[in-house]
Enzyme design. Structure first.
Site, mmCIF file in Angstrom:
data_model
loop_
_atom_site.group_PDB
_atom_site.id
_atom_site.type_symbol
_atom_site.label_atom_id
_atom_site.label_comp_id
_atom_site.label_asym_id
_atom_site.label_seq_id
_atom_site.Cartn_x
_atom_site.Cartn_y
_atom_site.Cartn_z
ATOM 1 N N GLN A 223 15.846 14.819 -2.107
ATOM 2 C CA GLN A 223 15.180 13.565 -1.752
ATOM 3 C C GLN A 223 15.841 12.365 -2.411
ATOM 4 O OE1 GLN A 223 12.592 13.406 0.615
ATOM 5 N NE2 GLN A 223 13.458 15.449 0.873
ATOM 6 N N ASP B 31 9.968 16.689 6.501
ATOM 7 C CA ASP B 31 10.756 15.552 6.977
ATOM 8 C C ASP B 31 11.301 15.777 8.376
ATOM 9 O OD1 ASP B 31 10.437 13.927 4.793
ATOM 10 O OD2 ASP B 31 12.394 14.354 3.905
ATOM 11 N N HIS C 3 -28.715 -16.965 14.121
ATOM 12 C CA HIS C 3 -28.851 -15.515 14.227
ATOM 13 C C HIS C 3 -30.319 -15.130 14.462
ATOM 14 C CE1 HIS C 3 -24.856 -15.545 12.440
ATOM 15 N NE2 HIS C 3 -24.770 -14.220 12.465
ATOM 16 N N GLU D 94 4.580 10.126 -2.828
ATOM 17 C CA GLU D 94 4.685 10.391 -1.392
ATOM 18 C C GLU D 94 4.755 11.893 -1.096
ATOM 19 O OE1 GLU D 94 7.760 9.226 2.267
ATOM 20 O OE2 GLU D 94 8.385 8.994 0.177
ATOM 21 N N HIS D 95 5.728 12.560 -1.681
ATOM 22 C CA HIS D 95 5.910 14.000 -1.483
ATOM 23 C C HIS D 95 5.610 14.736 -2.785
ATOM 24 C CE1 HIS D 95 9.093 12.128 1.194
ATOM 25 N NE2 HIS D 95 8.357 12.786 2.070
ATOM 26 N N HIS E 129 18.242 10.097 -0.439
ATOM 27 C CA HIS E 129 17.789 9.092 0.527
ATOM 28 C C HIS E 129 18.377 7.717 0.235
ATOM 29 C CE1 HIS E 129 14.867 10.318 3.575
ATOM 30 N NE2 HIS E 129 14.525 11.301 2.768
#
Length: 441
Positions: A251, A353, A413, A319-320, A254
């Site tokens: 990862q 992924d 109202h 995230e992961h 990336h």
């Protein structure tokens, strides 16, 4: 609690300073697009991607030419992945039901799940052609029932990437653009002379794309606030250093700002993993990027117990989260803050992924504390309605409503309620504005 940092990355202030520079750059680009439309988009595409075609939108002939460049094996692989993503997305869609219920005699309430009308899907493709992002965004929007799907990716080595184009097409994109970066996000959100604006933007991207979506949120909807890819590997003594290392570096490749963290109850494993990471960086073809990411944003944290690991993991809200422990289901049962869990050594983040079927557009920068990732529900607006079918029900609700409006000093109202009580309760002499008393004449 006993927590030891065997390795730390950049401090928070350095990260904040870098974010500020990105914000200023993106703001200027979006302002230019809003002022000059197509001309700005064309100039920006030439500047950043060296790409200035006659038309950024592909024709049907262009799409067919792209697909013809792929082998039958490549096409089959793309379609296999899309089948997995479609199956899970459809199960998710089927779980969302329209409802209608009579909550009391004469009062009917309900909700409907209505698809967003037009969605722009960004597919990263500058350095890595992220074919899977087409499945995750375009296909999921299609399953949700979105009427108009615009999908875009930057040129790859001076041309549309054939596999990305094929994936967009197979997934169901209505318009396919070859346009990248902030200029693509701005064009879809703001609209130009040639690109009609969308209602929502989805899909991952680099820090500039993510910041553009953040700045445009409100003018359009977005899937979530996304930063660089994050991965957390949680491991105990049953894990091995080789797997921990590749699950981190896999990862980290990336981008140079992608955090990768090892959280373990075994200090020996932590130190073995550090050695193994250095070994793998000598042979990993993407080591040029992964090494920078690991150096600046990688961390190794050692704690004493699984309870501490769960607490730290929830505070990180990554995230992961790859769980390599003797009983990974403990984390499924007890963790509350994560984008996606990958439980046990037989699965891993790359499955999520690319292929397995769950969506890979997930929350980063601790936003997992309050949102999940992209799924069919993100493309649906849950809209309520009400229907009152009897005079008695309208009068009863009106009496309560009149008094509650009076407490808040909302005269108009209150009169909306009073009018119904007068008309449907046959009480024409009811005073204007004064709160209704049950049964009063």
């Amino acid at each position: 609690m006993s927590i030891r940092y065997i390795k730390e990355g950049k401090d928070d202030q350095a990260i904040a300073d870098a974010d500020a520079k990105v914000r200023a750059t993106v703001e200027a680009i979006l302002e230019d697009i809003e002022k000059r439309g197509d001309a700005a988009v064309r100039d920006l595409s030439k500047k950043f991607d060296g790409w200035m075609p006659k038309d950024f939108q592909l024709t049907q002939s262009d799409i067919e030419k792209a697909i013809d460049q792929l082998s039958s094996r490549e096409i089959e692989d793309i379609q296999f992945a899309q089948t997995q993503v479609r199956r899970f997305a459809q199960v998710q869609r089927d779980s969302m039901r329209n409802v209608e219920v009579e909550t009391m005699p004469g009062v009917v309430l309900g909700h409907r799940h209505i698809p967003v009308n037009a969605v722009g899907c960004y597919v990263p493709g500058g350095k890595y052609p992220m074919i899977a992002s087409a499945h995750m965004s375009v296909l999921t929007a299609k399953v949700a029932g979105v009427e108009r799907i615009v999908s875009t990716a930057p040129p790859y080595q001076g041309a549309p990437h054939p596999a990305i184009v094929a994936a967009m097409h197979f997934a169901g994109a209505d318009e396919i653009l070859v346009l990248g970066g902030v200029q693509a996000i701005g064009a879809m959100a703001l609209g130009t002379q040639s690109i009609k604006a969308v209602d929502m933007l989805v899909g991952p991207g680099n820090m500039f794309v993510a910041e553009a979506k953040r700045q445009l949120f409100g003018r359009v909807g977005i899937d979530l606030f996304a930063g660089p890819t994050e991965t957390l590997v949680i491991a105990d003594s049953t894990a091995d250093a080789e797997m921990c290392a590749i699950d981190l570096l896999g990862q980290a490749e990336h981008g140079p700002t992608s955090p990768a963290v090892l959280l373990t109850t075994d200090e020996g494993l932590a130190r073995e993993t550090l050695v193994e990471i250095e070994r793998q960086l000598q042979i990993l073809p993407t080591a040029e990027i992964a090494r920078v990411s690991w150096r600046d944003y990688g961390k190794v944290i050692v704690c004493d117990t699984l309870d501490e690991a769960i607490q730290i993991a929830d505070e990180l809200a990554f995230e992961h989260v790859q769980v390599l422990t003797e009983n990974p289901d403990i984390f499924l049962e007890r963790m509350t803050n994560y984008g996606a869990l990958f439980l046990g050594p037989r699965t891993n983040v790359s499955y999520g992924d690319k292929i397995i079927g769950t969506n890979h557009t997930l929350p980063t920068k601790r936003s997992a504390r309050y949102t999940g990732g992209l799924w069919v529900g993100k493309f649906l607006k849950t809209c309520t309605y009400q229907r009152v079918t009897t005079d008695d029900a309208s009068v009863l609700i009106g009496e309560y409503g009149s008094r509650l409006c009076h407490m808040e000093n909302f005269v108009g109202h209150g009169e909306q309620a009073n009018l119904r009580v007068r008309r449907y309760g046959n009480r024409p002499d009811l005073p204007w504005y004064e709160p209704v008393q049950p049964g009063a004449s």
